[in-house]
Design a protein around this motif. Structure first.
Motif, PDB file in Angstrom:
ATOM      1  N   PRO A 103      -2.843  -9.705  -8.072  1.00  0.00           N
ATOM      2  CA  PRO A 103      -1.931  -9.255  -7.010  1.00  0.00           C
ATOM      3  C   PRO A 103      -2.439  -7.938  -6.432  1.00  0.00           C
ATOM      4  N   VAL A 104      -2.450  -7.843  -5.113  1.00  0.00           N
ATOM      5  CA  VAL A 104      -2.992  -6.676  -4.420  1.00  0.00           C
ATOM      6  C   VAL A 104      -1.961  -6.120  -3.462  1.00  0.00           C
ATOM      7  N   ASP A 105      -1.753  -4.812  -3.536  1.00  0.00           N
ATOM      8  CA  ASP A 105      -0.925  -4.105  -2.555  1.00  0.00           C
ATOM      9  C   ASP A 105      -1.877  -3.256  -1.730  1.00  0.00           C
ATOM     10  N   LEU A 106      -2.182  -3.696  -0.512  1.00  0.00           N
ATOM     11  CA  LEU A 106      -3.151  -2.999   0.329  1.00  0.00           C
ATOM     12  C   LEU A 106      -2.711  -1.585   0.691  1.00  0.00           C
ATOM     13  N   ALA A 107      -1.435  -1.283   0.534  1.00  0.00           N
ATOM     14  CA  ALA A 107      -0.942   0.065   0.827  1.00  0.00           C
ATOM     15  C   ALA A 107      -1.210   1.034  -0.324  1.00  0.00           C
TER      16      ALA A 107
ATOM     17  N   ARG B 151     -17.629 -16.050 -15.585  1.00  0.00           N
ATOM     18  CA  ARG B 151     -18.120 -16.700 -14.363  1.00  0.00           C
ATOM     19  C   ARG B 151     -16.954 -17.330 -13.603  1.00  0.00           C
ATOM     20  N   ALA B 152     -15.898 -16.551 -13.466  1.00  0.00           N
ATOM     21  CA  ALA B 152     -14.659 -17.029 -12.843  1.00  0.00           C
ATOM     22  C   ALA B 152     -14.548 -16.555 -11.400  1.00  0.00           C
ATOM     23  N   GLU B 153     -13.838 -17.323 -10.628  1.00  0.00           N
ATOM     24  CA  GLU B 153     -13.475 -16.926  -9.261  1.00  0.00           C
ATOM     25  C   GLU B 153     -12.305 -15.956  -9.348  1.00  0.00           C
ATOM     26  N   VAL B 154     -12.290 -14.975  -8.450  1.00  0.00           N
ATOM     27  CA  VAL B 154     -11.177 -14.028  -8.372  1.00  0.00           C
ATOM     28  C   VAL B 154     -10.384 -14.346  -7.107  1.00  0.00           C
ATOM     29  N   CYS B 155      -9.086 -14.557  -7.276  1.00  0.00           N
ATOM     30  CA  CYS B 155      -8.208 -14.826  -6.136  1.00  0.00           C
ATOM     31  C   CYS B 155      -7.285 -13.632  -5.932  1.00  0.00           C
ATOM     32  N   TYR B 156      -7.467 -12.937  -4.830  1.00  0.00           N
ATOM     33  CA  TYR B 156      -6.627 -11.788  -4.499  1.00  0.00           C
ATOM     34  C   TYR B 156      -5.393 -12.293  -3.759  1.00  0.00           C
ATOM     35  N   VAL B 157      -4.227 -11.962  -4.296  1.00  0.00           N
ATOM     36  CA  VAL B 157      -2.965 -12.421  -3.718  1.00  0.00           C
ATOM     37  C   VAL B 157      -2.229 -11.227  -3.135  1.00  0.00           C
ATOM     38  N   GLY B 158      -1.819 -11.350  -1.894  1.00  0.00           N
ATOM     39  CA  GLY B 158      -1.061 -10.296  -1.238  1.00  0.00           C
ATOM     40  C   GLY B 158       0.268 -10.824  -0.737  1.00  0.00           C
ATOM     41  N   VAL B 159       1.316 -10.058  -0.984  1.00  0.00           N
ATOM     42  CA  VAL B 159       2.646 -10.398  -0.481  1.00  0.00           C
ATOM     43  C   VAL B 159       2.976  -9.387   0.602  1.00  0.00           C
ATOM     44  N   THR B 160       3.300  -9.879   1.776  1.00  0.00           N
ATOM     45  CA  THR B 160       3.565  -8.992   2.904  1.00  0.00           C
ATOM     46  C   THR B 160       4.903  -9.334   3.549  1.00  0.00           C
ATOM     47  N   SER B 161       5.388  -8.396   4.289  1.00  0.00           N
ATOM     48  CA  SER B 161       6.639  -8.569   5.020  1.00  0.00           C
ATOM     49  C   SER B 161       6.383  -9.363   6.298  1.00  0.00           C
ATOM     50  N   SER B 162       7.376 -10.119   6.699  1.00  0.00           N
ATOM     51  CA  SER B 162       7.260 -10.814   7.976  1.00  0.00           C
ATOM     52  C   SER B 162       7.504  -9.847   9.136  1.00  0.00           C
ATOM     53  N   ALA B 163       8.008  -8.645   8.817  1.00  0.00           N
ATOM     54  CA  ALA B 163       8.210  -7.590   9.815  1.00  0.00           C
ATOM     55  C   ALA B 163       7.004  -6.646   9.787  1.00  0.00           C
TER      56      ALA B 163
ATOM     57  N   SER C   8       4.656  -3.538   9.137  1.00  0.00           N
ATOM     58  CA  SER C   8       4.640  -2.569   8.043  1.00  0.00           C
ATOM     59  C   SER C   8       3.562  -1.520   8.302  1.00  0.00           C
ATOM     60  N   SER C   9       3.398  -0.596   7.371  1.00  0.00           N
ATOM     61  CA  SER C   9       2.375   0.434   7.527  1.00  0.00           C
ATOM     62  C   SER C   9       0.972  -0.142   7.378  1.00  0.00           C
ATOM     63  N   VAL C  10       0.844  -1.320   6.784  1.00  0.00           N
ATOM     64  CA  VAL C  10      -0.466  -1.937   6.577  1.00  0.00           C
ATOM     65  C   VAL C  10      -0.844  -2.860   7.730  1.00  0.00           C
ATOM     66  N   ALA C  11       0.114  -3.642   8.205  1.00  0.00           N
ATOM     67  CA  ALA C  11      -0.183  -4.624   9.253  1.00  0.00           C
ATOM     68  C   ALA C  11       1.059  -4.912  10.084  1.00  0.00           C
ATOM     69  N   ARG C  12       0.820  -5.238  11.344  1.00  0.00           N
ATOM     70  CA  ARG C  12       1.945  -5.542  12.234  1.00  0.00           C
ATOM     71  C   ARG C  12       2.469  -6.959  12.041  1.00  0.00           C
ATOM     72  N   THR C  13       1.583  -7.862  11.602  1.00  0.00           N
ATOM     73  CA  THR C  13       1.976  -9.262  11.438  1.00  0.00           C
ATOM     74  C   THR C  13       1.418  -9.806  10.119  1.00  0.00           C
TER      75      THR C  13
ATOM     76  N   LEU D 252      -6.557  -8.601   4.002  1.00  0.00           N
ATOM     77  CA  LEU D 252      -6.738  -9.034   2.618  1.00  0.00           C
ATOM     78  C   LEU D 252      -8.076  -9.755   2.466  1.00  0.00           C
ATOM     79  N   GLU D 253      -8.425 -10.582   3.424  1.00  0.00           N
ATOM     80  CA  GLU D 253      -9.717 -11.278   3.404  1.00  0.00           C
ATOM     81  C   GLU D 253     -10.873 -10.272   3.454  1.00  0.00           C
ATOM     82  N   ALA D 254     -10.761  -9.261   4.300  1.00  0.00           N
ATOM     83  CA  ALA D 254     -11.809  -8.231   4.380  1.00  0.00           C
ATOM     84  C   ALA D 254     -11.929  -7.483   3.055  1.00  0.00           C
ATOM     85  N   PHE D 255     -10.798  -7.181   2.436  1.00  0.00           N
ATOM     86  CA  PHE D 255     -10.807  -6.514   1.135  1.00  0.00           C
ATOM     87  C   PHE D 255     -11.505  -7.393   0.095  1.00  0.00           C
ATOM     88  N   ALA D 256     -11.168  -8.668   0.064  1.00  0.00           N
ATOM     89  CA  ALA D 256     -11.762  -9.600  -0.902  1.00  0.00           C
ATOM     90  C   ALA D 256     -13.272  -9.703  -0.694  1.00  0.00           C
TER      91      ALA D 256
END
Length: 141
Positions: free
Chosen positions: A8-12, A32-44, A46-51, A59-63
């Motif tokens: 779980p990732v909080d980009l803020a 030798r595992a894949e890492v899946c970064y999961v982000g939960v965001t608001s539909s409104a 926020s300080s991280v993203a507008r949508t 999140l994709e760029a971070f990954a």
């Protein structure tokens, strides 16, 4: 033993994630595992993203940055919620199934007396899923 590790990732608050990001990198390399970064965001907005779409792009760029830095396979899973604070635990539990994770690595805080009233997210995740959960505490000062 592990093939897909969910983080779980909080980009803020990326600074708080550093110890858990190092741990997941080491574990992913070892298994030798894949890492899946999961982000939960608001539909409104926020300080991280507008949508939610903009959040998913960030999140994709971070990954991809983590993949380049650590040389491992990565994926992302973005979840949008009207109230991410209230829904976070349930959304993360659902994400474990959605992404097919067999290990969750996430940061946590040192135990406090308030945990009896308001348990940590990591503690709730660990007690409500059948996959392994690795809680990474911040370094001692």
């Amino acid at each position: 033993m592990y093939s897909k590790i969910m983080v779980p990732v909080d980009l803020a608050h990326l600074e708080v994630l550093k110890p858990s990001l190092q741990a997941v990198s080491d574990l992913a390399r070892h298994y030798r595992a894949e890492v899946c970064y999961v982000g939960v965001t608001s539909s409104a907005p926020s300080s991280v993203a507008r949508t939610p779409q903009e959040y998913a792009q960030k999140l994709e760029a971070f990954a991809q940055q983590q993949a380049t830095l650590h040389g491992q396979a990565v994926s992302v899973h973005t979840v949008s919620s009207a109230d991410p604070v209230a829904d976070l635990d349930d959304l993360l539990l659902q994400a474990i199934d959605d992404v097919g994770a067999d290990l969750v690595v996430m940061p946590t805080h040192p135990p406090k007396h308030l945990d009896v009233i308001m348990p940590s997210h990591g503690g709730k995740i660990a007690t409500h899923t059948d996959v392994s959960v690795f809680l990474v505490r911040p370094p001692r000062s």
